[in-house]
Design a protein around this motif. Sequence first.
Motif, PDB file in Angstrom:
ATOM      1  N   ARG A   1       1.303  -1.558   0.061  1.00  0.00           N
ATOM      2  CA  ARG A   1      -0.111   0.317  -0.127  1.00  0.00           C
ATOM      3  C   ARG A   1       0.684   0.911   0.295  1.00  0.00           C
ATOM      4  O   ARG A   1       0.881   2.143  -0.908  1.00  0.00           O
ATOM      5  CB  ARG A   1      -1.295   0.310   1.206  1.00  0.00           C
ATOM      6  N   ALA A   2       2.004   1.834   0.795  1.00  0.00           N
ATOM      7  CA  ALA A   2       2.534   2.919   0.737  1.00  0.00           C
ATOM      8  C   ALA A   2       3.588   2.701  -0.528  1.00  0.00           C
ATOM      9  O   ALA A   2       2.944   4.136  -1.163  1.00  0.00           O
ATOM     10  CB  ALA A   2       3.800   1.969   1.913  1.00  0.00           C
ATOM     11  N   ASP A   3       3.734   1.143  -0.932  1.00  0.00           N
ATOM     12  CA  ASP A   3       4.469   1.238  -2.670  1.00  0.00           C
ATOM     13  C   ASP A   3       3.519   2.142  -3.599  1.00  0.00           C
ATOM     14  O   ASP A   3       3.505   3.219  -4.270  1.00  0.00           O
ATOM     15  CB  ASP A   3       5.315   0.717  -2.760  1.00  0.00           C
ATOM     16  N   ARG A   4       1.995   1.253  -3.061  1.00  0.00           N
ATOM     17  CA  ARG A   4       1.380   2.088  -4.145  1.00  0.00           C
ATOM     18  C   ARG A   4       0.697   3.776  -4.381  1.00  0.00           C
ATOM     19  O   ARG A   4       0.486   4.189  -5.202  1.00  0.00           O
ATOM     20  CB  ARG A   4       0.168   1.528  -4.059  1.00  0.00           C
ATOM     21  N   LEU A   5       0.556   3.628  -3.067  1.00  0.00           N
ATOM     22  CA  LEU A   5       0.392   5.589  -3.165  1.00  0.00           C
ATOM     23  C   LEU A   5       1.651   6.518  -3.212  1.00  0.00           C
ATOM     24  O   LEU A   5       1.400   7.600  -3.738  1.00  0.00           O
ATOM     25  CB  LEU A   5       0.209   5.709  -0.951  1.00  0.00           C
ATOM     26  N   LEU A   6       2.522   5.696  -3.077  1.00  0.00           N
ATOM     27  CA  LEU A   6       3.934   6.623  -3.293  1.00  0.00           C
ATOM     28  C   LEU A   6       3.741   6.572  -5.262  1.00  0.00           C
ATOM     29  O   LEU A   6       4.106   7.873  -5.289  1.00  0.00           O
ATOM     30  CB  LEU A   6       5.319   6.188  -3.478  1.00  0.00           C
TER      31      LEU A   6
ATOM     32  N   LEU B   1      -3.137   9.154   4.179  1.00  0.00           N
ATOM     33  CA  LEU B   1      -4.274   7.754   3.337  1.00  0.00           C
ATOM     34  C   LEU B   1      -3.316   6.930   3.634  1.00  0.00           C
ATOM     35  O   LEU B   1      -4.964   5.635   3.182  1.00  0.00           O
ATOM     36  CB  LEU B   1      -4.486   8.393   1.844  1.00  0.00           C
ATOM     37  N   MET B   2      -2.922   6.099   4.460  1.00  0.00           N
ATOM     38  CA  MET B   2      -2.245   5.361   4.794  1.00  0.00           C
ATOM     39  C   MET B   2      -2.972   3.946   4.740  1.00  0.00           C
ATOM     40  O   MET B   2      -3.140   3.191   5.365  1.00  0.00           O
ATOM     41  CB  MET B   2      -0.692   4.840   5.412  1.00  0.00           C
ATOM     42  N   ASN B   3      -3.851   4.486   6.344  1.00  0.00           N
ATOM     43  CA  ASN B   3      -5.211   4.245   6.969  1.00  0.00           C
ATOM     44  C   ASN B   3      -6.496   4.381   6.125  1.00  0.00           C
ATOM     45  O   ASN B   3      -7.250   3.910   7.033  1.00  0.00           O
ATOM     46  CB  ASN B   3      -4.968   4.406   8.894  1.00  0.00           C
TER      47      ASN B   3
END
Length: 230
Positions: free
Chosen positions: A128-133, A163-165
């Motif tokens: 998820r972190a990689d997708r958001l970045l 937005l991470m959570n």
Amino acid sequence: MTTPPTPALEMLNVRKTYSIADTEVTALDHGTLTVAQDEIVALVGPSGSGKTTLCSIAGGILSVTSGTVIVNGEDITDHGAGQLTKFRQQQIGFVFQTVNLVPFLTARENLLIVDEMGRRERSKARQRADRLLDELGLADRSGSLPGQLSGGQRQRVAIGRALMNEPSLVLFDEPTSSLDTELGSQVMELIRKEMKARGTSAIVVTHDGRITSYCDRTVQIVDGVLDVKT
């Protein structure tokens, strides 16, 4: 008959007071505000008007003196400290005026720290972190420290962290205050794009009337009193 969607935020006749030197100071005076799902509200007012107090109450940081606060259908008015901590982890995203990234963590790690309580499996959190970045145009800077990023890039990392959570409501505190006009416009365009793409609601605290055009509605607050117009 179709049931209307649950509002992201309902504040009903909310009052917040403080006692200072035997004097009662009213920070928020019987405020009532509803933020719909997928709605971006600009909260505009001068310094000391109660903007930060309102957002702190909506985000479960401050308790109310009286009134009711409901976020995404959850009445948090009488929640204890432990319940509020869990609530914030699951329902709220924050983007502070000073960004507040952890200086010794990379952009990716600043997002992952939000998930440190184990809401996801570690591999899913990384995904998820990689997708958001990537969505925020920072895939090539995921390994950079905040000090190696520009002001606009740091602000984008802060948005990704919020937005991470997968929150129901994101609270932005003066997100463009440290940016020039052009970069501030870019950040507001990004905020609008990311909120709308996810159907996420937001309150954008500002004293700058120029950024209200990026929001769906503007609410004025002066001396703790809301002037709500639809």
